[in-house]
Design a protein around this motif. Structure first.
Motif, short mmCIF file in Angstrom:
data_model
loop_
_atom_site.label_atom_id
_atom_site.label_comp_id
_atom_site.label_asym_id
_atom_site.label_seq_id
_atom_site.Cartn_x
_atom_site.Cartn_y
_atom_site.Cartn_z
N LEU A 320 -42.75 -66.66 -66.81
CA LEU A 320 -43.45 -66.21 -65.61
C LEU A 320 -42.80 -66.78 -64.36
O LEU A 320 -42.62 -66.09 -63.35
CB LEU A 320 -44.92 -66.62 -65.67
N SER A 321 -42.44 -68.08 -64.41
CA SER A 321 -41.80 -68.72 -63.27
C SER A 321 -40.48 -68.04 -62.93
O SER A 321 -40.18 -67.77 -61.75
CB SER A 321 -41.57 -70.20 -63.56
N SER A 322 -39.69 -67.71 -63.94
CA SER A 322 -38.41 -67.03 -63.71
C SER A 322 -38.62 -65.63 -63.15
O SER A 322 -37.89 -65.19 -62.25
CB SER A 322 -37.62 -66.95 -65.02
N PHE A 323 -39.64 -64.94 -63.68
CA PHE A 323 -39.91 -63.59 -63.20
C PHE A 323 -40.31 -63.59 -61.72
O PHE A 323 -39.77 -62.82 -60.92
CB PHE A 323 -41.02 -62.96 -64.04
N PHE A 324 -41.26 -64.47 -61.37
CA PHE A 324 -41.70 -64.52 -59.98
C PHE A 324 -40.56 -64.97 -59.06
O PHE A 324 -40.44 -64.51 -57.92
CB PHE A 324 -42.89 -65.46 -59.84
N GLY A 325 -39.71 -65.87 -59.56
CA GLY A 325 -38.57 -66.31 -58.77
C GLY A 325 -37.57 -65.20 -58.52
O GLY A 325 -36.96 -65.12 -57.45
N SER A 326 -37.43 -64.31 -59.50
CA SER A 326 -36.45 -63.22 -59.37
C SER A 326 -36.85 -62.18 -58.34
O SER A 326 -35.99 -61.47 -57.81
CB SER A 326 -36.24 -62.56 -60.72
N ILE A 327 -38.12 -62.05 -58.06
CA ILE A 327 -38.55 -61.04 -57.08
C ILE A 327 -38.93 -61.66 -55.74
O ILE A 327 -39.36 -60.95 -54.84
CB ILE A 327 -39.74 -60.22 -57.63
N GLU A 328 -38.76 -62.98 -55.62
CA GLU A 328 -39.13 -63.64 -54.36
C GLU A 328 -38.25 -63.17 -53.20
O GLU A 328 -38.76 -62.76 -52.15
CB GLU A 328 -39.03 -65.15 -54.52
N MET A 329 -36.93 -63.23 -53.37
CA MET A 329 -36.03 -62.84 -52.29
C MET A 329 -36.11 -61.35 -51.98
O MET A 329 -36.09 -60.97 -50.80
CB MET A 329 -34.60 -63.26 -52.61
N PRO A 330 -36.19 -60.47 -52.98
CA PRO A 330 -36.42 -59.05 -52.65
C PRO A 330 -37.68 -58.85 -51.82
O PRO A 330 -37.71 -57.99 -50.92
CB PRO A 330 -36.53 -58.38 -54.03
N PHE A 331 -38.74 -59.62 -52.12
CA PHE A 331 -39.96 -59.53 -51.33
C PHE A 331 -39.70 -59.99 -49.90
O PHE A 331 -40.15 -59.36 -48.93
CB PHE A 331 -41.04 -60.39 -51.99
N TYR A 332 -38.94 -61.07 -49.77
CA TYR A 332 -38.59 -61.59 -48.43
C TYR A 332 -37.77 -60.56 -47.66
O TYR A 332 -38.04 -60.29 -46.48
CB TYR A 332 -37.81 -62.89 -48.58
N GLU A 333 -36.79 -59.97 -48.32
CA GLU A 333 -35.94 -58.97 -47.66
C GLU A 333 -36.74 -57.73 -47.27
O GLU A 333 -36.47 -57.11 -46.24
CB GLU A 333 -34.77 -58.58 -48.57
N PHE A 334 -37.71 -57.38 -48.09
CA PHE A 334 -38.55 -56.23 -47.77
C PHE A 334 -39.35 -56.48 -46.48
O PHE A 334 -39.44 -55.60 -45.61
CB PHE A 334 -39.50 -55.94 -48.93
N LEU A 335 -39.92 -57.67 -46.38
CA LEU A 335 -40.67 -58.00 -45.17
C LEU A 335 -39.77 -57.98 -43.94
O LEU A 335 -40.17 -57.51 -42.86
CB LEU A 335 -41.32 -59.38 -45.32
N LYS A 336 -38.55 -58.48 -44.10
CA LYS A 336 -37.60 -58.45 -42.98
C LYS A 336 -37.25 -57.02 -42.60
O LYS A 336 -37.11 -56.68 -41.41
CB LYS A 336 -36.32 -59.21 -43.35
N SER A 337 -37.12 -56.17 -43.62
CA SER A 337 -36.70 -54.78 -43.37
C SER A 337 -37.75 -53.98 -42.62
O SER A 337 -37.42 -52.99 -41.96
CB SER A 337 -36.38 -54.09 -44.69
N ILE A 338 -39.01 -54.38 -42.72
CA ILE A 338 -40.06 -53.64 -42.00
C ILE A 338 -40.37 -54.28 -40.65
O ILE A 338 -41.35 -53.92 -39.99
CB ILE A 338 -41.35 -53.55 -42.85
#
Length: 686
Positions: A320-338
């Motif tokens: 679970l920790s690895s999974f959440f870590g793998s989508i953390e930066m995409p989530f960050y980039e998504f917020l930046k993109s909007i």
């Protein structure tokens, strides 16, 4: 459909042909299993007394009729004064049910008839469901239900709710009872003196009385003030004036009449054919509840559960920790993109997201293992035996043995344990159980405790690390139970002094757990429910932690500044300011205490992935940790203020901020004293 309080709104009929049924019965007779089987609502059932505290409502169709079933709390009598039995009595009297469905245990039918007879005294439209026929057959017990039906003048249906046997006949009987004009159901017969008084009161009761005149007369003769209050609230008439002008009939006469009538009704309807059983409950109980083996077996059993939980949680937690870590930066980039500002992105991702995902990663796997195992003990019938084993200890503390059950619930979630205290009849003893429930560690405190035990006591990567961690964890659990006894005794001798009430706990037969249902219901009803509350508490915590770590006063962050202020006091406890501020910021959820400590030591601005246990140990040792520090942090994890969810639950259950504050101060005082004594001994002798 779902769990509801009893209100007029929840019982509105959609059609005049709908039938409202009050489902009653002694605890542990399979009442909730019958409810689930009929309505399709998978309400969790448990093989121990007092499981149903709230009421449940469900509906189903049978022969074109809609039947609304209300599962009332388990009750031994309508003459008692516990909250659960008052709820049951109130609904049967004032809830507008068309039919009463009473569930009895075929193995203990005569005793169960006591409640039935009190209900038929209220309403003759009653159906008796003699459940657990299969259990009775195993013990060589045969019930002549037709003969019993003629004796009681009500339908009597044999069933095995777990397999669905007899349920169609129950539904047919409900419809028949609703449409009948039966007014001659068997009622308790009292001595001539009591019957004379009942007749006299019945003759002077108001003509527009809304309940059974005979039952109202008994309540008047026994001076039941709660009945008077409820009747006046419902119908506006004050029946207490009649009580002031008549004699009082002692409860022993009422109870005696009920018992004698039950004995006569059951006489000749029950036959016994001794059979050799493959598994004898009494033989097992001679070991499981014995003075010699009872407690050691309990410790061994929970040690095995803790070992399985510790061993099994590591791998899914890392996944679970690895999974959440793998989508953390995409989530960050998504917020930046909007177009979200940088500080908003960091706040949401490195603050809220990391705190929430940490809690899910650390909390979900052990809960998903611990709760099903704990629920299996319920279904098996072990928990009442545990309460029996601990009853003497609680009695010596002048409290109730049922506290053992609520204490065990606290191992999963202290908030759930606090709510479970409703099964305790005495308000004084219920309050003691509520105030001391947080002395046992909830699921949220286990990750920190287990991590520190593994790092400082059993060794990282050791073949026996999980087994050793489970043994040491058992030691700390035993300490928490002993201090629960001590705190209960102190409260009983001071703020909440009083005489302990009698405690009657029926030991149910051992039953084969329904493993698949147990897993599904424990995950849905407990694991996800507790996890959801933890996440709700963690979201504001993420905001606070991020701001504390990123807003500076001079050259240091608010987090470090607060830690420096607390450091002198923390040193007295063998801790430091960072540890103490982490516990304070961990108020919303105990799972985030260790991550905050790591973040503060590493001068980070957000919670970070700690990596391996070796990395954590190196960081802690670098900041002055040793065996004493680890021990005191574990002790303080065990004994400090409850989480925010538990505190709010205590406020709701007690209705008082005073008791909520005391529930926070009491374990904290114990924790600070133990830590200070440990620190003093260490400094003097080591």
């Amino acid at each position: 459909m779902g769990i509801n309080s009893i209100t007029e709104k929840t019982l509105n009929k959609e059609r005049p042909s709908d039938i409202v049924v009050a489902l009653s019965g002694n605890p542990n007779v399979g009442k909730s299993t019958l409810f689930n089987a009929l309505t399709g609502l998978n309400q969790h059932t448990g093989n121990w007394t007092g499981k149903t505290v709230e009421t449940a409502r469900g509906s189903f169709l049978h022969n074109g009729r809609r039947i609304i079933l209300v599962d009332l709390p388990g009750s031994y009598s309508l003459l008692s004064h516990s909250d659960e039995e008052r709820v049951a009595e109130s609904f049967i009297l004032f809830g507008g049910a068309d039919v009463n469905l009473v569930v009895c245990d075929a193995v203990a039918l005569e005793r169960n008839l006591n409640l039935l007879l009190q209900i038929t005294e209220i309403s003759p439209k009653t159906v008796l469901c003699v459940n657990l026929i299969d259990e009775a057959a195993k013990k060589g017990i045969k019930i002549d239900t037709e003969k019993l039906s003629r004796r009681l003048n009500i339908p009597v249906i044999p069933t095995t709710a777990r397999s669905g046997e007899g349920l169609k006949d129950v539904c047919d009987a409900i419809i028949e009872a609703a449409d009948s004009n039966n007014s001659t159901a068997k009622v308790p017969q009292y001595d001539s003196h009591t019957e004379k008084h009942i007749a006299e009161i019945t003759n002077i009761l108001p003509k527009d009385l809304q309940v059974s005149p005979r039952f109202a007369a008994i309540k008047i003769l026994s001076k039941d003030t709660v009945f008077f209050t409820n009747y006046q609230k419902k119908y506006g008439a004050d029946l207490s004036v009649l009580a002031n002008s008549c004699d009082t009939i002692g409860a022993e006469k009422i109870v005696g009449g009920i018992i004698k009538t039950a004995e006569k009704s059951a006489e000749g309807c029950i036959s016994y054919t001794p059979k050799k059983r493959r598994f004898d409950d009494h033989s097992a109980d001679r070991i499981i509840t014995s003075k010699i083996f009872g407690i050691p077996l309990m410790i061994l059993l929970f040690g095995i559960i803790f070992w399985i939980t510790i061993s099994g949680a590591n791998y899914p937690s890392n996944m679970l920790s690895s999974f959440f870590g793998s989508i953390e930066m995409p989530f960050y980039e998504f917020l930046k993109s909007i177009g979200a500002p940088s500080f908003i992105c960091e706040l949401l991702v490195f603050g809220v997201y990391r705190v929430v995902t940490w809690i899910v990663s650390v909390m979900l796997p052990p809960m998903a293992i611990f709760f099903p195992l704990f629920t299996l003990l319920e279904d098996l019938g072990y928990l009442p035996r545990l309460a029996f084993n601990l009853d003497k200890g609680f009695q010596k503390c002048r409290t109730c043995g049922k506290q053992a059950l609520t204490m065990c619930m606290g191992f999963g979630c202290n908030a759930a344990g606090v709510v479970g205290c409703r099964i305790i009849d005495s308000p004084r003893e219920k309050l003691i159980a509520i105030l001391t429930n947080s002395f046992v560690p909830c699921n949220g405190r286990f990750p920190t405790i287990i991590t520190l035990i593994t790092i400082f006591f059993v060794g990282i990567g050791s073949v026996f690390s999980n087994f050793g961690a489970a043994l040491i964890l058992c030691f700390f659990i035993i300490l928490s139970v002993l201090l629960t006894f001590l705190a209960s005794k102190i409260l009983s001798a001071t703020l909440l002094s009083g005489v302990p009430s009698s405690f009657t706990l029926e030991l149910p037969p051992y039953r084969r757990p329904q493993i698949l249902k147990v897993i599904v219901r424990s995950v849905l009803d407990r694991t996800l429910f507790v996890l959801g509350r933890a996440i709700i508490a963690a979201i504001p915590a993420g905001f606070i932690i991020w701001f504390a770590a990123n807003i500076n006063l001079g050259d240091v962050s608010l987090l470090q500044y607060a830690a420096n202020l607390l450091d002198p006091f923390a040193k007295v406890l063998g801790l430091d300011g960072v540890i103490l501020i982490a516990f304070i910021l961990g108020l919303p959820a105990n799972e985030i205490v260790l991550p905050i400590i790591i973040m503060a030591y590493s001068s980070g601005s957000a919670l970070s992935d700690t990596g391996s246990l070796t990395v954590i140990k190196d960081l802690l040792v670098l900041n002055g940790w040793n065996i004493l520090t680890a021990t005191n942090v574990i002790v303080f994890s065990l004994f400090h203020w409850p989480c925010a969810t538990t505190l709010l639950t205590i406020k709701k259950e007690t209705g008082s901020v005073k008791w909520m504050i005391l529930s926070a101060l009491l374990p904290t005082a114990f924790g600070m004293i133990i830590c200070a004594v440990n620190n003093l001994i260490f400094s003097l002798f080591i």
